[in-house]
Design a protein around this motif. Structure first.
Motif, short mmCIF file in Angstrom:
data_model
loop_
_atom_site.label_atom_id
_atom_site.label_comp_id
_atom_site.label_asym_id
_atom_site.label_seq_id
_atom_site.Cartn_x
_atom_site.Cartn_y
_atom_site.Cartn_z
N LEU A 150 9.03 2.01 1.79
CA LEU A 150 9.09 3.46 1.94
C LEU A 150 10.02 4.02 0.86
N ARG A 169 13.00 11.73 2.17
CA ARG A 169 11.80 11.08 1.68
C ARG A 169 11.61 11.45 0.22
N GLN A 193 2.41 -2.43 -2.39
CA GLN A 193 1.78 -2.08 -1.12
C GLN A 193 2.58 -0.97 -0.43
N ARG A 195 3.73 1.99 2.04
CA ARG A 195 3.48 2.17 3.47
C ARG A 195 3.92 3.54 3.96
N ASP A 196 4.02 4.49 3.04
CA ASP A 196 4.44 5.84 3.42
C ASP A 196 3.28 6.83 3.39
N ARG A 197 2.06 6.29 3.48
CA ARG A 197 0.83 7.09 3.50
C ARG A 197 0.63 7.87 2.21
N MET A 198 1.18 7.34 1.13
CA MET A 198 0.94 7.91 -0.20
C MET A 198 0.48 6.77 -1.10
N PRO A 199 -0.84 6.66 -1.34
CA PRO A 199 -1.34 5.56 -2.18
C PRO A 199 -0.75 5.62 -3.58
N ARG A 241 -5.63 -1.33 3.04
CA ARG A 241 -4.29 -0.75 3.19
C ARG A 241 -3.91 0.09 1.98
N VAL A 244 -5.03 3.91 1.79
CA VAL A 244 -4.34 4.94 2.58
C VAL A 244 -2.83 4.85 2.47
N GLY A 245 -2.32 3.83 1.79
CA GLY A 245 -0.88 3.71 1.62
C GLY A 245 -0.13 3.44 2.90
N ARG A 246 -0.58 2.40 3.63
CA ARG A 246 0.11 2.08 4.87
C ARG A 246 0.05 0.56 5.14
#
Length: 246
Positions: A150, A169, A193, A195-199, A241, A244-246
């Motif tokens: 993140l 953020r 990879q 994981r903050d929902r930002m590809p 994954r 979608v950035g997660r």
């Protein structure tokens, strides 16, 4: 001194290559753990880090790969450890030695480098209470870390009623200037990879002279990494994954 901050690359060379094609000028590379795991090109990632003389620390996936024979086989079931074993069999001797030389923590230009937190290098710092505990475990003004995938910053300031901690953020284009009496726990985000929902591949540049950090997010060739995943028989959910950035 300007440092390129990289964390959680996880064998994703197309993402790492996209970072190198877009990053502004830097003097040295700081690597905050987890070169291996998830994606197929761990050996290539390590070759590049070694060629750059990257100032690095150990991540949990790095440690797992190096000590697979010491981990209970019952705990190694599932794709994560299958991937690590596959990567372990393909690491060059030089890259294995480089990975094994990484410490859990180190200091650079007055900053503490660690994969997780100052309290525990394997601890996820993803809430205010854990961040507050981290600041209690170190006196460093700057801490640079990864692990959560993140991109963000915890800021701490001592006030009349005790320690004040808040979270910011970070997205592409944001810049942090640290106030004179503040302390920061900075995560550049994950290259390999998010994981903050930002590809996209996340990274940052820390200027130790003016006390600033710039955050970046760059697109990379998703079809290229899908091709590598299919070529090596890795699970397709690793590609999904990234969408979608997660």
């Amino acid at each position: 001194m300007r440092y390129l901050l990289l964390a959680d690359i996880h064998g994703n060379w197309p993402a790492m290559e996209a970072v190198l094609q877009t990053t502004p000028k830097y003097d040295r590379v700081i690597f905050l753990g987890d070169a291996v795991g998830y994606y197929p090109d761990a050996d290539r990632v390590l070759s590049w880090l070694r060629s750059e003389g990257a100032i690095g620390v150990m991540g949990n996936h790095d440690a797992w790969l190096l000590h697979l024979d010491d981990i209970d086989p019952e705990e190694q079931k599932g794709p994560i450890f299958e991937i690590l074993r596959w990567q372990s069999e393909r690491l060059s001797l030089e890259n294995r030695a480089y990975l094994g030389s990484l410490p859990w923590t180190r200091e650079v230009d007055g900053a503490l480098l660690v994969h997780g937190s100052a309290c525990d290098p394997l601890q996820y710092v993803d809430d205010l209470d854990t961040a507050r505990a981290h600041f209690g475990c170190t006196s460093a003004r700057w801490t640079l870390h990864g692990h959560t995938h993140l991109a963000g910053t915890f800021l701490a300031l001592e006030g009349p009623n005790g320690q004040w901690v808040r979270y910011q953020r970070q997205v592409h284009g944001t810049e942090l200037f640290l106030a004179p009496k503040a302390r920061a726990l900075v995560n550049p985000g994950s290259v390999g990879q998010p994981r903050d929902r930002m590809p996209g591949a996340a990274y940052a540049v820390w200027d130790s002279d003016d006390g600033s950090v710039q955050f970046f997010r760059v697109e990379f060739d998703l079809e290229r990494i899908l091709g590598r995943i299919l070529q090596e028989g890795f699970p397709v959910w690793l590609y999904e994954r990234l969408l979608v950035g997660r």
